[in-house]
Design a protein around this motif. Structure first.
Motif, short mmCIF file in Angstrom:
data_model
loop_
_atom_site.label_atom_id
_atom_site.label_comp_id
_atom_site.label_asym_id
_atom_site.label_seq_id
_atom_site.Cartn_x
_atom_site.Cartn_y
_atom_site.Cartn_z
N GLN A 1 21.64 62.23 57.02
CA GLN A 1 22.61 61.71 55.96
C GLN A 1 22.13 61.76 54.69
O GLN A 1 22.95 62.16 53.65
CB GLN A 1 22.86 60.30 56.41
CG GLN A 1 24.23 59.70 55.55
CD GLN A 1 25.39 60.41 55.88
OE1 GLN A 1 25.84 60.71 56.95
NE2 GLN A 1 25.93 60.96 54.77
N LEU B 1 27.22 61.39 61.16
CA LEU B 1 27.12 61.63 59.91
C LEU B 1 28.72 61.45 58.99
O LEU B 1 29.67 61.80 59.73
CB LEU B 1 26.80 63.25 59.76
CG LEU B 1 25.39 63.34 60.53
CD1 LEU B 1 24.97 64.83 60.53
CD2 LEU B 1 24.30 62.43 59.68
N GLU B 2 28.52 61.25 57.95
CA GLU B 2 29.63 61.24 57.03
C GLU B 2 29.73 62.38 55.95
O GLU B 2 28.96 62.28 55.10
CB GLU B 2 29.65 59.92 56.40
CG GLU B 2 29.57 58.66 57.28
CD GLU B 2 29.88 57.36 56.56
OE1 GLU B 2 30.05 57.41 55.28
OE2 GLU B 2 29.81 56.17 57.02
#
Length: 256
Positions: A56, A81-82
Motif C-alpha cells: 500500500q 490494496l486501494e
C-alpha cells in the motif's frame, strides 16, 4: 515519473536495471518489500529508489504502478490494496486480461498490459504492450523493442511465442552435444555457438526484410545451409513449432 513495483522478482530487477542503465527518466521509484534481498540491492544503485514497508505504501508513493506478481497470487496480493484514479497501472501478469485486471485493481484509471523479458536489463529485450500506452512505451522503448498492439488476441499471440525460450536453448544444446561428439571441448562448442547466435540475431536488427527473405539469402543453391533447411522442412520440424504454439495459445486463452 513516480514509479512503483508490486513484486520484486526477476522481471522487476531486469526492468529497473535497464531503466538505470539507459537513463529512463523518473523522479522516484518505490519497491515492494517482497523479495527483500533483491529490493535492497536495487535500492543501493540509485538514491531515488526506495524499499517500502508495504504494498500500500508503494501505491501511496507512486502514480505509475507496475504489477509484477505471479498470476496465481494476483487476487490475494491485490484484494487488500486501494488503488485510485490517479494510478496508471501496467500489468506484467501473464494470462490476466484487461477486464479481469480492472476488477482486481478496482479503479477507473488507465490500465495496460506488458510482457518485458529479462534482456531489457541489457537494452536488448522485446516488450509487447496492449493497448498502445505512451507511459509503457516511454519505459520500454529505450530498453529494446516496444511493440504495441490493439487487441488482446494479438497480445496473447506475442505472449505465446515467449514460450520458445527453452526450446531455443535446447536446439543450441543439441548443436553443442554434436560438436562434443566430433571431439570439441564443451566450453569451446558453447563459446562458438554463443557468438554465432549473437551474429545471427544482430543481422535481424540491421534490416526490416521478412525472415523468409533472410532464409533465402542465407542459402547458396546446393550449399550446406540449403541442405539442412531442406531436410528439416521435409521432416516437418518447423511445423512442430506452429503446432506447439497453437497449444500454448489455447492454454493462455483458457486461463483468461
Amino acid at each position: 515519473m513516480r514509479l512503483g513495483f508490486i513484486g520484486t522478482g526477476t522481471i522487476t530487477q531486469a526492468v529497473v536495471t535497464g531503466m538505470l542503465r539507459f537513463g529512463v527518466p523518473f523522479e522516484r521509484l518505490s519497491l515492494t518489500p517482497r523479495n527483500a534481498q533483491t529490493a535492497a540491492e536495487l535500492a543501493t544503485r540509485d538514491g531515488r529508489i526506495h524499499v517500502c514497508s508495504s504494498n500500500q505504501e508503494v501505491l501511496q508513493r507512486s502514480d505509475i504502478v507496475c504489477l509484477a506478481v505471479v498470476p496465481q497470487i494476483a487476487s490475494e496480493v491485490l484484494s487488500d490494496l486501494e488503488f485510485d484514479g490517479r494510478h496508471h497501472v501496467i500489468s506484467f501478469m501473464a494470462g490476466v486480461p484487461l477486464e479481469r485486471l480492472r476488477g482486481l485493481v478496482r479503479t477507473g484509471g488507465k490500465i495496460a498490459r506488458a510482457v518485458p523479458l529479462p534482456a531489457v536489463a541489457e537494452g536488448k529485450g522485446s516488450t509487447a504492450i496492449c493497448p498502445a500506452d505512451e507511459v509503457a512505451r516511454a519505459i520500454f522503448a529505450p530498453l529494446g523493442e516496444a511493440v504495441e498492439v490493439d487487441s488482446e488476441d494479438k497480445f496473447d499471440a506475442l505472449s505465446a511465442v515467449t514460450a520458445t525460450m527453452a526450446s531455443f536453448y535446447a536446439v543450441l544444446d543439441t548443436h553443442a552435444s554434436w560438436l562434443v561428439q566430433q571431439g570439441l571441448d564443451y566450453a569451446d562448442a558453447r563459446a562458438f555457438l554463443s557468438g554465432y547466435c549473437v551474429g545471427l540475431a544482430h543481422d535481424t536488427t540491421r534490416t526490416d526484410q521478412p525472415f523468409s527473405a533472410m532464409v533465402k539469402h542465407s542459402m547458396t543453391p546446393g550449399g550446406i545451409n540449403e541442405q539442412v533447411h531442406a531436410e528439416l522442412s521435409r521432416r516437418g520440424a518447423y511445423a512442430c513449432y506452429s503446432e506447439a504454439l497453437d497449444g500454448v495459445l489455447r492454454r493462455i486463452r483458457r486461463r483468461a
